[in-house]
Each structure stands twice: as C-alpha cells, then as structure tokens.
Design a protein around this motif. Structure first.
Motif, PDB file in Angstrom:
ATOM      1  N   ALA A 234       0.826  -1.207   0.000  1.00 34.22           N
ATOM      2  CA  ALA A 234       0.000   0.000   0.000  1.00 34.22           C
ATOM      3  C   ALA A 234       0.861   1.259   0.000  1.00 34.22           C
ATOM      4  CB  ALA A 234      -0.938  -0.012   1.207  1.00 34.22           C
ATOM      5  N   SER A 235       1.940   1.275   0.793  1.00 39.94           N
ATOM      6  CA  SER A 235       2.779   2.469   0.915  1.00 39.94           C
ATOM      7  C   SER A 235       3.491   2.786  -0.397  1.00 39.94           C
ATOM      8  CB  SER A 235       3.805   2.284   2.037  1.00 39.94           C
ATOM      9  OG  SER A 235       3.176   2.052   3.272  1.00 39.94           O
ATOM     10  N   VAL A 236       4.115   1.777  -1.001  1.00 41.56           N
ATOM     11  CA  VAL A 236       4.872   2.009  -2.231  1.00 41.56           C
ATOM     12  C   VAL A 236       3.926   2.284  -3.405  1.00 41.56           C
ATOM     13  CG1 VAL A 236       6.464   0.951  -3.884  1.00 41.56           C
ATOM     14  CG2 VAL A 236       6.857   0.696  -1.428  1.00 41.56           C
ATOM     15  N   SER A 237       2.799   1.571  -3.454  1.00 43.27           N
ATOM     16  CA  SER A 237       1.831   1.806  -4.532  1.00 43.27           C
ATOM     17  C   SER A 237       1.272   3.225  -4.468  1.00 43.27           C
ATOM     18  CB  SER A 237       0.692   0.792  -4.446  1.00 43.27           C
ATOM     19  OG  SER A 237       1.165  -0.529  -4.653  1.00 43.27           O
ATOM     20  N   ALA A 238       1.164   3.775  -3.255  1.00 45.47           N
ATOM     21  CA  ALA A 238       0.651   5.145  -3.105  1.00 45.47           C
ATOM     22  C   ALA A 238       1.545   6.146  -3.822  1.00 45.47           C
ATOM     23  CB  ALA A 238       0.537   5.503  -1.627  1.00 45.47           C
ATOM     24  N   ILE A 239       2.856   5.918  -3.821  1.00 45.27           N
ATOM     25  CA  ILE A 239       3.774   6.818  -4.523  1.00 45.27           C
ATOM     26  C   ILE A 239       3.577   6.696  -6.033  1.00 45.27           C
ATOM     27  CG2 ILE A 239       6.193   7.409  -4.914  1.00 45.27           C
ATOM     28  CD1 ILE A 239       5.140   8.085  -2.112  1.00 45.27           C
ATOM     29  N   ILE A 310      13.184   4.699 -22.963  1.00 44.64           N
ATOM     30  CA  ILE A 310      14.105   5.238 -21.951  1.00 44.64           C
ATOM     31  C   ILE A 310      13.426   5.999 -20.822  1.00 44.64           C
ATOM     32  CG2 ILE A 310      15.976   5.433 -23.636  1.00 44.64           C
ATOM     33  CD1 ILE A 310      15.478   8.457 -23.685  1.00 44.64           C
ATOM     34  N   PHE A 311      12.109   6.220 -20.892  1.00 45.39           N
ATOM     35  CA  PHE A 311      11.448   7.069 -19.898  1.00 45.39           C
ATOM     36  C   PHE A 311      10.593   6.224 -18.978  1.00 45.39           C
ATOM     37  CE2 PHE A 311       7.829  10.245 -19.109  1.00 45.39           C
ATOM     38  CZ  PHE A 311       8.475  10.835 -18.043  1.00 45.39           C
ATOM     39  N   ARG A 312      10.883   6.246 -17.677  1.00 40.18           N
ATOM     40  CA  ARG A 312      10.098   5.531 -16.687  1.00 40.18           C
ATOM     41  C   ARG A 312       9.684   6.534 -15.616  1.00 40.18           C
ATOM     42  NH1 ARG A 312      11.050   2.694 -20.299  1.00 40.18           N
ATOM     43  NH2 ARG A 312      11.818   0.553 -20.367  1.00 40.18           N
ATOM     44  N   ALA A 313       8.561   7.180 -15.818  1.00 39.73           N
ATOM     45  CA  ALA A 313       8.165   8.287 -14.948  1.00 39.73           C
ATOM     46  C   ALA A 313       8.044   7.858 -13.489  1.00 39.73           C
ATOM     47  CB  ALA A 313       6.850   8.884 -15.429  1.00 39.73           C
ATOM     48  N   THR A 314       7.538   6.661 -13.261  1.00 37.79           N
ATOM     49  CA  THR A 314       7.294   6.213 -11.882  1.00 37.79           C
ATOM     50  C   THR A 314       8.521   5.582 -11.231  1.00 37.79           C
ATOM     51  OG1 THR A 314       6.538   4.051 -12.656  1.00 37.79           O
ATOM     52  CG2 THR A 314       4.846   5.763 -12.364  1.00 37.79           C
ATOM     53  N   SER A 315       9.490   5.153 -12.032  1.00 40.84           N
ATOM     54  CA  SER A 315      10.569   4.321 -11.492  1.00 40.84           C
ATOM     55  C   SER A 315      11.399   4.992 -10.411  1.00 40.84           C
ATOM     56  CB  SER A 315      11.469   3.819 -12.625  1.00 40.84           C
ATOM     57  OG  SER A 315      10.834   2.784 -13.327  1.00 40.84           O
ATOM     58  N   PRO A 316      11.962   6.195 -10.630  1.00 42.32           N
ATOM     59  CA  PRO A 316      12.821   6.736  -9.569  1.00 42.32           C
ATOM     60  C   PRO A 316      12.049   7.011  -8.287  1.00 42.32           C
ATOM     61  CG  PRO A 316      12.412   8.397 -11.258  1.00 42.32           C
ATOM     62  CD  PRO A 316      11.886   7.095 -11.787  1.00 42.32           C
ATOM     63  N   ALA A 317      10.813   7.488  -8.423  1.00 40.52           N
ATOM     64  CA  ALA A 317      10.001   7.780  -7.234  1.00 40.52           C
ATOM     65  C   ALA A 317       9.707   6.513  -6.452  1.00 40.52           C
ATOM     66  CB  ALA A 317       8.706   8.465  -7.647  1.00 40.52           C
ATOM     67  N   MET A 318       9.315   5.440  -7.140  1.00 47.12           N
ATOM     68  CA  MET A 318       8.962   4.199  -6.459  1.00 47.12           C
ATOM     69  C   MET A 318      10.194   3.450  -5.972  1.00 47.12           C
ATOM     70  SD  MET A 318       5.609   2.932  -8.615  1.00 47.12           S
ATOM     71  CE  MET A 318       5.148   1.669  -7.437  1.00 47.12           C
ATOM     72  N   ASN A 319      11.301   3.522  -6.732  1.00 51.15           N
ATOM     73  CA  ASN A 319      12.535   2.879  -6.269  1.00 51.15           C
ATOM     74  C   ASN A 319      13.026   3.530  -4.980  1.00 51.15           C
ATOM     75  OD1 ASN A 319      12.396   1.332  -8.573  1.00 51.15           O
ATOM     76  ND2 ASN A 319      13.928   2.503  -9.692  1.00 51.15           N
ATOM     77  N   LEU A 320      12.980   4.867  -4.940  1.00 44.95           N
ATOM     78  CA  LEU A 320      13.371   5.568  -3.714  1.00 44.95           C
ATOM     79  C   LEU A 320      12.412   5.227  -2.578  1.00 44.95           C
ATOM     80  CD1 LEU A 320      15.227   7.675  -2.354  1.00 44.95           C
ATOM     81  CD2 LEU A 320      13.604   9.432  -3.105  1.00 44.95           C
ATOM     82  N   ALA A 321      11.112   5.111  -2.909  1.00 45.88           N
ATOM     83  CA  ALA A 321      10.113   4.776  -1.892  1.00 45.88           C
ATOM     84  C   ALA A 321      10.398   3.402  -1.276  1.00 45.88           C
ATOM     85  CB  ALA A 321       8.710   4.805  -2.492  1.00 45.88           C
ATOM     86  N   VAL A 322      10.796   2.430  -2.098  1.00 44.56           N
ATOM     87  CA  VAL A 322      11.126   1.094  -1.581  1.00 44.56           C
ATOM     88  C   VAL A 322      12.309   1.189  -0.616  1.00 44.56           C
ATOM     89  CG1 VAL A 322      11.938  -1.220  -2.162  1.00 44.56           C
ATOM     90  CG2 VAL A 322      10.218  -0.108  -3.602  1.00 44.56           C
ATOM     91  N   ALA A 323      13.356   1.922  -1.021  1.00 39.68           N
ATOM     92  CA  ALA A 323      14.540   2.051  -0.162  1.00 39.68           C
ATOM     93  C   ALA A 323      14.184   2.750   1.157  1.00 39.68           C
ATOM     94  CB  ALA A 323      15.634   2.819  -0.895  1.00 39.68           C
ATOM     95  N   LEU A 324      13.352   3.778   1.079  1.00 36.32           N
ATOM     96  CA  LEU A 324      12.930   4.482   2.288  1.00 36.32           C
ATOM     97  C   LEU A 324      12.077   3.573   3.169  1.00 36.32           C
ATOM     98  CD1 LEU A 324      12.109   7.993   0.801  1.00 36.32           C
ATOM     99  CD2 LEU A 324      13.937   7.453   2.410  1.00 36.32           C
ATOM    100  N   TYR A 325      11.276   2.714   2.539  1.00 41.44           N
ATOM    101  CA  TYR A 325      10.462   1.786   3.329  1.00 41.44           C
ATOM    102  C   TYR A 325      11.354   0.784   4.061  1.00 41.44           C
ATOM    103  CZ  TYR A 325       6.632  -1.112   4.838  1.00 41.44           C
ATOM    104  OH  TYR A 325       5.736  -1.784   5.626  1.00 41.44           O
TER     105      TYR A 325
END
Length: 425
Positions: A234-239, A310-325
C-alpha cells in the motif's frame, strides 16, 4: 520496471513460494517453536546466497545499462529538435518525481507507520539486515560524489560515485566518432545481455530463494509478516499512484488539455497497461490517445517510442520509496546526506532501466538506491515476490505520463493539431 511482460507463471511461482514459506514457518513455529527457529540455520544461508547471486551482477548491469541508455538518448536527440525537447522534459519529470517521493514517502510513513509489533517482528527476522557501510552525511555526500577511483567505488558498492563516473563516461562515449561509439555501445550491450543471461539463471532458483527467506520470516514473526507485506504494498503503490495522478494537472497546465478530456483519451491505453503490465503493448493505444489530444502523428511517432525505450516516470520515485520503506522497516535513520544520495542515484540510474523485465529491474533498480543510502537490501528478496501489485501502478503511471509529455511536446513545438472545444475547457 513495470514496462515489460515478465512471465506470469514465474511471477506466480515466486508469489506462491513466498506464501508457502511464510505459512510453513508460521505453522512450524506454532507447533515446535525451537525446531522452527533451528531450521532457519539452513534456510537463511540458502536465501542469502540467492540474494548474493542477484547482487553480484548489479554493478556490471547498471554500468552497461547507463552507457547504452545514454547512447540511445543521445542518438534520439541527434535525430531532431522534437526528440531533444522530449528528452529534456523526461529528465525534468524524473527529477521532480524523485524529489516528490523524497518528501511524501517519509511523511506517509510518519502518518501511517508500520505497526510496532509488525516492525519489531520483521526486524528480528531480518537480524542480519544492518546498515551497509557508512551512512552518508550531507558533507560526505558532496565529498564522495565524484570518485577518486571508479574501480574502488564499484568494489565497495558505492553506487552514487560509480553512477556519476559512468554517466560522465557515457556522455563521453556519445561524443566519439560514430565507428568508435558504435563499437563501445555494442560492447556494453553485450555485457548487459550476458548479465541478463546470468540473472535468468538466478531467477530460475527464485522460488527456492524466496521460500527460504520467507520461511525464516514466518518462523520468527508469525502472521505479522502478511500484515507487514500488505503495508509495504500500500505504501509504495501510493507513490506510484501519486505520479500517475500528477500527469493530469501536468497535461492541463503545460499541455492545455483539461483533466476530463485527458482522462477520456488516455483510458484505453491505461486499460491495456493494466492487463499487460507493458508500456510497449500499450504503444498503439498511446498513439491514438496522443493524436486525439492534438499531437500530430509525426510528433507522437517520435516521442512515444523514445518514451517507451528510456522514460520511466514512476521508477525513480517508487525505487526511492522502496529504499525508504526498508530503512523504516529496519529502523535506520535517513539524514539529508543519505536522502540526497538516494535521490541522485534513483534519478540517474532510471535511464538504465531500459528493456528489463519487472522482476529483474526491481533488484537492479532498487539495490543501487538502497546501497547508496546505506540501507540493507535483505528485505528486497521478500518484496520482489509481491512486486506484481506495485508494478501495476508503475506501468499505468508510465503510460499516462508518456501521453501527457507527448501532448506537451506537441504544444511547445508549436504544431499541435486542433482538438475538440472541450479539450481546453
């Protein structure tokens, strides 16, 4: 990530292994607690060895992907002003999304933290998950941003300085004469392909590795493990949902298309993205949506294929969210320096996520961010098994943002086609 149809049967096997390992661990712990924990002396090394097998290919894979990704972007930019304009917008959005995640994810975890009992149980189950190396301070972030020795940075898993060097190297390769540039890009593409073969072999053992890791978590945490995984999803999907929703005001403010009109046009592409978890499979519908929103066929035909590649709009935000989680999960404190390292690594390495199936790109994209922040990666072996749900948000968010950017490029290029009167109202 979230842009290629990985084998659903393989994803299902990994998920079933996770559930089976948790249930066996929970059941045995309820029946014979001492024996359940004793058995982890066998299962834990198996799971850890599988994680190490994935981790060993990350450095060459990230280096190869960054070089080939930058080369592809530079080649596209040389093709014309439309492509160059699109790439600049892509980069701006990637950094903006990453900064948004850096602000929102910690706030979300403060407002809705992992329940204390669940967190303590999982921390006990991941007892070996201690911070990796020296946690970067803000001063150390700037001090180590540029490596003195790229090989030493790679050997120490210092991903931010390694990424900075690789990015500089990739741009230098892009400036070489065509013959030399082609030879080098082909070499790094071959390295990427070889790493993907190794990862394919390792992923064949994923059900065993995930089962072993999940058993240890189940034996030590009980049913709390299921609740913790649901909290993570739920937390990562929210991002991912936040990035997806951001495409609507972006298309309105920068593209001149009202949210209602944009929503109706992009809905068919979103439906394909949901059903296939593939931006590539959604490309025909994205083309139709972009043209319905006034982007000329010639513009959409240039921007969207580059976006898919080459464009992954959600990737950096969600990858960072996983690491923060993970940091939240293990109780690691993330200061400004660690957060800056995570933001920079997430935003830069996204350009290297091209052509990777979701299971592969999860480890390859998140591990560098976590390691750059000093966050342990042991939990990623469990989280990869439930990546299917966050991956839906990744794909739909990517597709939605691709269409928004195509409309923006068409408008800023001065050549949008007329749209129906309700488009801008």
């Amino acid at each position: 990530m979230g842009d290629h149809s990985a084998s659903m049967s393989q994803a299902s096997r990994i998920l079933l292994s996770l559930v089976a390992g948790l249930l066996l661990g929970i059941g045995l712990a309820a029946w014979r607690p001492d024996q359940a924990v004793a058995l982890t002396a066998v299962t834990q090394p198996l799971g850890t060895a599988w994680l190490h097998a994935l981790q060993m290919v990350i450095v060459p894979l990230i280096v190869g992907l960054l070089v080939t990704g930058v080369a592809a972007a530079a080649e596209a930019a040389r093709a014309g002003r439309i492509a160059a304009r699109a790439i600049l917008i892509f980069i701006a959005i990637l950094w903006a999304d990453t900064l948004l995640s850096a602000l929102v994810m910690p706030a979300l975890l403060r407002l809705w933290p992992l329940p204390p009992g669940w967190g303590e149980s999982l921390r006990a189950a991941l007892a070996g998950a201690a911070p990796v190396g020296e946690v970067p301070t803000l001063a150390r972030f700037f001090d180590t941003l540029v490596p003195t020795n790229a090989v030493a940075a790679a050997a120490a898993d210092a991903f931010l300085p390694l990424t900075v060097f690789t990015l500089a190297f990739a741009f230098a390769v892009a400036r070489l004469p065509e013959a030399q540039r082609t030879r080098l890009v082909e070499l790094f593409q071959a390295i990427v392909d070889a790493m993907l073969v190794i990862i394919t072999w390792v992923l064949m053992l994923a059900p065993i590795g995930v089962f072993a890791l999940a058993y240890g978590v189940g034996a030590r945490t009980g049913a709390a493990a299921f609740g913790a995984l649901a909290h993570y999803i739920a937390s990562v999907s929210a991002i991912g949902l936040l990035v997806l929703v951001a495409a609507y005001p972006l298309a309105w403010i920068a593209g001149g298309i009202a949210p209602g009109r944009f929503a109706r046009a992009v809905a068919p592409a979103q439906a394909v993205a949901l059903s296939t978890q593939s931006s590539l499979a959604s490309l025909p519908e994205m083309l139709r949506a972009s043209q319905a929103l006034g982007a000329p066929a010639a513009t959409a035909g240039i921007v969207l294929p580059i976006a898919v590649a080459i464009f992954r709009a959600t990737s950096p935000a969600m990858n960072l969210a996983v690491a923060l989680y993970v940091a939240h999960l293990v109780g690691a404190s993330i200061g400004p320096g660690a957060l800056a390292a995570g933001v920079a690594t997430a935003a830069i390495t996204t350009m290297g996520s091209v052509s990777l199936p979701g299971t592969v790109s999860f480890i390859a994209s998140v591990a560098p961010v976590a390691l750059a922040m000093g966050v342990p990666i042991e939990a990623l072996g469990l989280f990869v098994a439930v990546e299917t749900i966050p991956d839906l948000f990744r794909t739909v968010g990517n597709v939605t943002m691709d269409v928004a950017v195509t409309r923006i490029v068409a408008r800023w290029g001065g050549a949008p086609e007329p749209v129906s009167p309700d488009a801008a109202s």
